[in-house]
Design a protein around this motif. Structure first.
Motif, short mmCIF file in Angstrom:
data_model
loop_
_atom_site.label_atom_id
_atom_site.label_comp_id
_atom_site.label_asym_id
_atom_site.label_seq_id
_atom_site.Cartn_x
_atom_site.Cartn_y
_atom_site.Cartn_z
N LEU A 22 -12.26 20.85 -10.23
CA LEU A 22 -10.74 20.07 -12.21
C LEU A 22 -11.32 21.16 -13.00
CD1 LEU A 22 -8.61 18.32 -13.23
CD2 LEU A 22 -10.05 16.64 -13.30
N PRO A 23 -12.18 21.06 -13.15
CA PRO A 23 -12.49 22.58 -14.40
C PRO A 23 -12.49 23.65 -14.38
CG PRO A 23 -14.42 20.97 -14.79
CD PRO A 23 -13.43 20.40 -13.26
N PRO A 24 -13.01 24.46 -12.75
CA PRO A 24 -12.03 25.85 -12.67
C PRO A 24 -10.92 26.05 -12.54
CG PRO A 24 -14.05 24.82 -11.49
CD PRO A 24 -13.86 24.31 -11.95
N VAL A 29 -5.93 27.93 -14.39
CA VAL A 29 -4.44 27.82 -14.50
C VAL A 29 -3.71 28.15 -16.35
CG1 VAL A 29 -2.26 26.19 -14.99
CG2 VAL A 29 -3.97 25.94 -12.55
N GLY A 30 -4.64 28.03 -16.86
CA GLY A 30 -4.37 28.24 -17.78
C GLY A 30 -4.71 29.68 -18.52
N ILE A 31 -5.79 30.48 -18.48
CA ILE A 31 -5.89 31.77 -17.94
C ILE A 31 -4.59 32.62 -18.00
CG2 ILE A 31 -7.02 32.06 -16.33
CD1 ILE A 31 -7.66 33.66 -19.65
N GLY A 32 -4.01 31.82 -16.02
CA GLY A 32 -2.67 32.04 -15.40
C GLY A 32 -1.98 32.37 -16.35
N LEU A 33 -1.62 31.16 -16.73
CA LEU A 33 -0.80 30.87 -17.52
C LEU A 33 -0.15 31.99 -18.58
CD1 LEU A 33 2.28 29.33 -18.55
CD2 LEU A 33 0.92 27.13 -19.83
N LEU A 34 -1.80 32.26 -19.45
CA LEU A 34 -1.60 33.51 -20.84
C LEU A 34 -1.28 34.60 -20.69
CD1 LEU A 34 -4.30 31.37 -22.91
CD2 LEU A 34 -2.30 31.29 -23.38
N VAL A 35 -1.94 35.09 -19.54
CA VAL A 35 -1.66 36.60 -18.87
C VAL A 35 -0.03 36.09 -18.31
CG1 VAL A 35 -1.95 37.84 -17.15
CG2 VAL A 35 -3.99 36.35 -18.58
N GLY A 36 0.52 35.63 -17.98
CA GLY A 36 1.36 35.50 -17.76
C GLY A 36 2.82 35.45 -18.40
N ILE A 37 2.25 34.96 -19.68
CA ILE A 37 3.48 35.30 -20.90
C ILE A 37 3.29 36.40 -21.56
CG2 ILE A 37 3.05 34.31 -23.34
CD1 ILE A 37 2.61 31.58 -22.65
N LEU A 38 1.65 36.80 -22.02
CA LEU A 38 1.42 38.13 -22.58
C LEU A 38 1.93 39.33 -21.00
CD1 LEU A 38 -0.79 39.63 -24.14
CD2 LEU A 38 -2.18 40.20 -22.67
N GLN A 39 2.06 39.25 -20.23
CA GLN A 39 3.32 40.04 -19.08
C GLN A 39 4.02 40.47 -19.61
OE1 GLN A 39 1.18 39.14 -15.42
NE2 GLN A 39 0.00 41.49 -15.16
N ALA A 40 5.19 38.94 -19.50
CA ALA A 40 6.57 39.11 -19.93
C ALA A 40 6.87 39.00 -21.55
CB ALA A 40 6.83 37.92 -19.72
N SER A 48 -2.88 42.97 -10.49
CA SER A 48 -3.79 43.06 -10.95
C SER A 48 -5.03 42.33 -12.29
CB SER A 48 -5.19 43.81 -10.08
OG SER A 48 -5.14 44.97 -11.11
N LEU A 49 -4.04 41.81 -12.32
CA LEU A 49 -4.27 42.39 -14.37
C LEU A 49 -5.13 40.19 -14.19
CD1 LEU A 49 -5.10 42.90 -17.01
CD2 LEU A 49 -2.68 42.26 -17.83
N PRO A 50 -3.37 39.58 -13.79
CA PRO A 50 -4.43 37.43 -13.26
C PRO A 50 -5.29 37.33 -12.74
CG PRO A 50 -1.91 37.95 -13.34
CD PRO A 50 -2.53 40.29 -13.02
N LEU A 51 -5.35 38.13 -11.46
CA LEU A 51 -6.17 37.74 -10.80
C LEU A 51 -8.07 38.69 -11.31
CD1 LEU A 51 -6.70 36.79 -8.32
CD2 LEU A 51 -7.08 39.62 -7.37
N ALA A 52 -7.95 39.36 -12.12
CA ALA A 52 -8.57 39.59 -12.64
C ALA A 52 -8.97 38.78 -13.91
CB ALA A 52 -8.99 41.30 -13.33
N PHE A 53 -8.63 38.03 -14.86
CA PHE A 53 -8.94 37.08 -15.50
C PHE A 53 -9.13 35.34 -14.70
CE2 PHE A 53 -6.50 40.13 -18.75
CZ PHE A 53 -7.91 40.30 -19.75
N LYS A 54 -7.90 35.71 -14.14
CA LYS A 54 -8.38 33.92 -13.52
C LYS A 54 -9.80 33.88 -12.96
CE LYS A 54 -3.87 33.21 -12.16
NZ LYS A 54 -3.34 33.34 -11.02
#
Length: 89
Positions: A22-24, A29-40, A48-54
């Motif tokens: 659960l924690p990872p 999911v949280g960092i993917g959402l934040l990076v997705g909003i930042l990319q939008a 590769s940006l979301p994958l690297a941050f995740k």
């Protein structure tokens, strides 16, 4: 081994797996959402940006919370090994 004891053991093991995953998963999911909003917002379309941050976030969560996550696993493994002769009768 009785069938209800086996089902109980499997239920405990699945609970431990969910507790450890659960924690990872929440961090990814949280960092993917934040990076997705930042990319939008910035219109950056790098795949590769979301994958690297995740990946970095999951490694950080596992490094920081790893000792806390392994306590139930070690406790259950010790109980299984201690009760192994009784389970196999």
């Amino acid at each position: 081994m009785q069938q209800e004891a086996l089902v109980n053991q499997l239920h405990q093991m699945l609970g431990i797996v969910l507790y450890m995953a659960l924690p990872p998963l929440v961090a990814a999911v949280g960092i993917g959402l934040l990076v997705g909003i930042l990319q939008a917002v910035t219109q950056i379309q790098d795949q590769s940006l979301p994958l690297a941050f995740k990946l970095l976030m999951v490694i950080a969560v596992l490094a920081l919370a790893g000792p806390l996550l392994t306590v139930p696993l070690v406790r259950e493994a010790t109980a299984v090994f201690d009760n192994f002769p009784l389970m196999t009768r």
